[in-house]
Scaffold this active site. Structure first.
Site, PDB file in Angstrom:
ATOM      1  N   LYS A   1       0.865  -1.195  -0.035  1.00 55.95           N
ATOM      2  CA  LYS A   1       0.055   0.079   0.365  1.00 55.95           C
ATOM      3  C   LYS A   1       0.812   0.761   0.129  1.00 55.95           C
ATOM      4  O   LYS A   1       1.822   1.298   0.414  1.00 55.95           O
ATOM      5  CB  LYS A   1      -1.255  -0.219   1.717  1.00 55.95           C
ATOM      6  CG  LYS A   1      -2.153   1.010   1.583  1.00 55.95           C
ATOM      7  CD  LYS A   1      -2.205   1.740   2.807  1.00 55.95           C
ATOM      8  CE  LYS A   1      -2.790   2.841   3.169  1.00 55.95           C
ATOM      9  NZ  LYS A   1      -2.257   3.919   3.157  1.00 55.95           N
TER      10      LYS A   1
ATOM     11  N   GLY B   1       7.745   5.731   7.699  1.00 57.19           N
ATOM     12  CA  GLY B   1       6.511   6.663   7.658  1.00 57.19           C
ATOM     13  C   GLY B   1       7.062   6.759   9.594  1.00 57.19           C
ATOM     14  O   GLY B   1       8.238   6.731   9.853  1.00 57.19           O
ATOM     15  N   SER B   2       5.985   7.792  10.232  1.00 59.57           N
ATOM     16  CA  SER B   2       5.830   8.542  11.846  1.00 59.57           C
ATOM     17  C   SER B   2       5.651   7.571  12.378  1.00 59.57           C
ATOM     18  O   SER B   2       5.463   6.342  12.572  1.00 59.57           O
ATOM     19  CB  SER B   2       4.883   9.691  11.751  1.00 59.57           C
ATOM     20  OG  SER B   2       3.456   9.027  11.304  1.00 59.57           O
TER      21      SER B   2
ATOM     22  N   GLY C   1       3.395   4.630  13.248  1.00 61.04           N
ATOM     23  CA  GLY C   1       4.786   3.632  13.485  1.00 61.04           C
ATOM     24  C   GLY C   1       3.746   2.420  15.076  1.00 61.04           C
ATOM     25  O   GLY C   1       3.622   1.552  14.936  1.00 61.04           O
TER      26      GLY C   1
ATOM     27  N   GLU D   1      10.133   1.522  10.742  1.00 65.89           N
ATOM     28  CA  GLU D   1      11.415   2.288  10.429  1.00 65.89           C
ATOM     29  C   GLU D   1      10.613   3.659  10.268  1.00 65.89           C
ATOM     30  O   GLU D   1      10.335   3.928   9.382  1.00 65.89           O
ATOM     31  CB  GLU D   1      12.027   2.096   8.880  1.00 65.89           C
ATOM     32  CG  GLU D   1      13.573   3.015   8.331  1.00 65.89           C
ATOM     33  CD  GLU D   1      13.241   4.197   7.753  1.00 65.89           C
ATOM     34  OE1 GLU D   1      13.552   4.922   8.937  1.00 65.89           O
ATOM     35  OE2 GLU D   1      12.909   4.421   6.598  1.00 65.89           O
TER      36      GLU D   1
ATOM     37  N   CYS E   1      14.011  10.894   6.419  1.00 67.92           N
ATOM     38  CA  CYS E   1      14.205  10.230   7.967  1.00 67.92           C
ATOM     39  C   CYS E   1      15.325  10.430   8.249  1.00 67.92           C
ATOM     40  O   CYS E   1      15.858  10.771   9.559  1.00 67.92           O
ATOM     41  CB  CYS E   1      13.429   8.928   7.587  1.00 67.92           C
ATOM     42  SG  CYS E   1      14.153   7.776   6.719  1.00 67.92           S
TER      43      CYS E   1
ATOM     44  N   GLU F   1      11.136  16.560  15.499  1.00 64.24           N
ATOM     45  CA  GLU F   1      11.447  16.682  13.390  1.00 64.24           C
ATOM     46  C   GLU F   1      10.562  17.228  12.512  1.00 64.24           C
ATOM     47  O   GLU F   1       9.850  17.424  12.380  1.00 64.24           O
ATOM     48  CB  GLU F   1      11.328  14.511  13.063  1.00 64.24           C
ATOM     49  CG  GLU F   1      11.764  15.083  11.999  1.00 64.24           C
ATOM     50  CD  GLU F   1      11.528  13.419  11.607  1.00 64.24           C
ATOM     51  OE1 GLU F   1      11.939  12.764  10.894  1.00 64.24           O
ATOM     52  OE2 GLU F   1      10.516  13.077  11.754  1.00 64.24           O
TER      53      GLU F   1
END
Length: 482
Positions: A175, A226-227, A231, A248, A282, A379
């Site tokens: 996805k 992703g974030s 996550g 990750e 990232c 971030e």
């Protein structure tokens, strides 16, 4: 390999080896204009179930094909990526925003990852052979893997999950982010006559699809990039069925620059390690700690580069940096910059919204930043670099480590022994010396603390897509077989 004549005119799901539409479609926005330019299909729960069934049916034959044959088919896929890069890079630029040259590079990097990963060997291990008998450790594919990818480097992250899942004998349901799904969906067009039906499935949708995928009882593992916030939600969703997962997640990477560096030499390297892809990486440098003697010279050098860099639509060949990818991220970064202007830090260069339509922000160098400011503690994931001065190296290490993140870090010095000593004190999944960013097929990459769980790439990452299987044979049976 057969000659392919692809058609990328309409983005469709790729399910069971065939292209499918959905009853409804959603808009995809060009971040250079802020306007919709195409639509993508919004998968139903029934279409997800169809993809999972196809993946389950394809699993036994694909698993039994072996590494060599699977690797050959994946390398043929890599060749397709290279062949179609000029066409698909244009689509990637329009949906993601990055300069066209960087979009082409993304396809090349993806192909290189496939080539490298499919050359890795995952061997069985002899654990013991003695008077008791023999014990060997084998690694078996998990089954159907679900993968969820973000919008910042859609193709690299999609292809990396495709190659790792498929090379290890799993089948995959992928996805992409709804912000940038089009180029990824068209990977199905490239794969249509390469892999057996059901081995690779790509379906688009929003939050509901992600939830259905992570909770599906027939998905054995989720690989998510992703974030941190999302996550954590993925981790919770996996708990019901004890799915395996690799996460990750975000990073607030610190770079420590010592005062023995050649400022003019390292300034361009540091700039692009912080601002490449408009800071939407990232593992980019997000906090820059500079020893006092080198501080003002490096501030000035980075500000000079920032003032000269060309920011504009990715389709313009002269653009070096594109827009932020979506409005939500654009407004978030603008909010951090507004707080920075009120904080007492020096916004030494940039930070203004550019007059073009779309989500453009001039790259910002923030001097005299301090912990406690949003620009340091959060971030930003945008074209913003806070710079913090230090006198004592041990203090810089403490400050760099004082974060919930732990993805990457770097040390910059002309004294390699000293740099390695400092690198060993940093809390991160990867620490670079005199460079920052980049992944390799044979080197594991992942985060510690809230930057993730597990690693991608290398044999260690591939084993994350597999289950260990120990086989024990008694000594008397070994003797009888001889």
């Amino acid at each position: 390999m057969q000659t392919l004549t692809p058609s990328f005119s309409t983005a469709l799901h790729f399910i069971g080896g065939q292209l499918h539409d959905s009853p409804t479609r959603f808009d995809v926005i060009d971040p250079a204009t802020g306007l919709a330019f195409q639509t993508a299909p919004d998968a139903t729960q029934a279409q997800l179930n169809q993809a999972v069934v196809a993946a389950k049916q394809a699993l036994p034959a694909w698993r039994d094909l072996g590494y060599e044959k699977r690797g050959e088919q994946l390398r043929a896929f890599a060749s397709r990526l290279r062949e179609q890069a000029p066409t698909l890079a244009t689509l990637l630029t329009q949906e993601q925003g990055k300069p066209i040259a960087r979009a082409r590079e993304e396809f090349e990097r993806s192909a290189m990852l496939v080539d490298g990963i499919t050359r890795l060997a995952i061997d069985s291990e002899l654990l013991r052979e003695d008077a008791r008998g023999r014990a060997t450790l084998h690694h078996r594919p998990l089954g159907v893997v679900g993968a969820i990818t973000p919008w910042n480097t859609p193709i690299v992250l999609a292809v990396s999950k495709i190659v790792q899942a498929l090379y290890t004998g799993n089948t995959l349901v992928l996805k992409p982010s709804p912000y940038a799904p089009l180029a990824t969906l068209n990977l199905g067009v490239l794969a249509k006559d390469l892999f057996p039906p059901g081995v690779l499935n790509i379906i688009a949708g929003g939050t509901d699809l992600g939830s259905w995928l992570t909770r599906h009882p027939d998905i054995a593992k989720i690989s998510f990039t992703g974030s941190v916030r999302t996550g954590k939600a993925v981790m919770v969703a996996c708990a019901d069925t004890l799915k395996r997962f690799t996460l990750e997640l975000g990073g607030n990477d610190a770079a420590i620059v010592l005062d023995d560096v050649d400022v003019e030499k390292i300034a361009p390297q540091i700039f692009w390690a912080a601002f490449g892809n408009s800071g939407q990486v990232c593992m980019a440098i997000k906090r820059l700690y500079v020893q006092r003697k080198a501080y003002e010279p490096l501030v000035a050098a980075l500000a000079r580069i920032a003032s000269q860099v060309q920011v504009g639509p990715g389709a313009d060949a002269s653009s070096e940096l594109g827009p932020l990818q979506n409005r939500a991220q654009f407004e978030y970064v603008r909010g951090i910059l507004d707080d920075t202007r009120r904080s007492g830090a020096r916004l030494f260069e940039g930070g203004q919204r550019l007059p073009d339509s779309g989500y453009f922000i001039a790259p910002a160098i923030v001097a005299d930043a301090l912990e406690g400011m949003r620009v340091v503690d959060e971030e930003a994931f945008g074209p913003v670099l806070p710079m913090l001065a230090f006198d004592d190296v041990s203090d810089a290490v403490r400050r760099a480590n004082d974060t919930t993140f732990g993805l990457g870090s770097s040390v910059w010095s002309s004294d390699l022994d000293r740099a390695e000593e400092i690198a060993n004190q940093l809390s991160a999944g990867t620490t670079w010396i005199n460079s920052h960013m980049g992944v390799e097929p044979g080197v594991p990459f992942g985060g510690i603390k809230q930057s993730g769980m597990g690693v991608e790439y290398a044999v260690q990452g591939l084993k994350g897509y597999m289950e260990p299987h120990v086989i024990k044979t008694p000594a008397h049976d070994l003797q009888a077989s001889h």
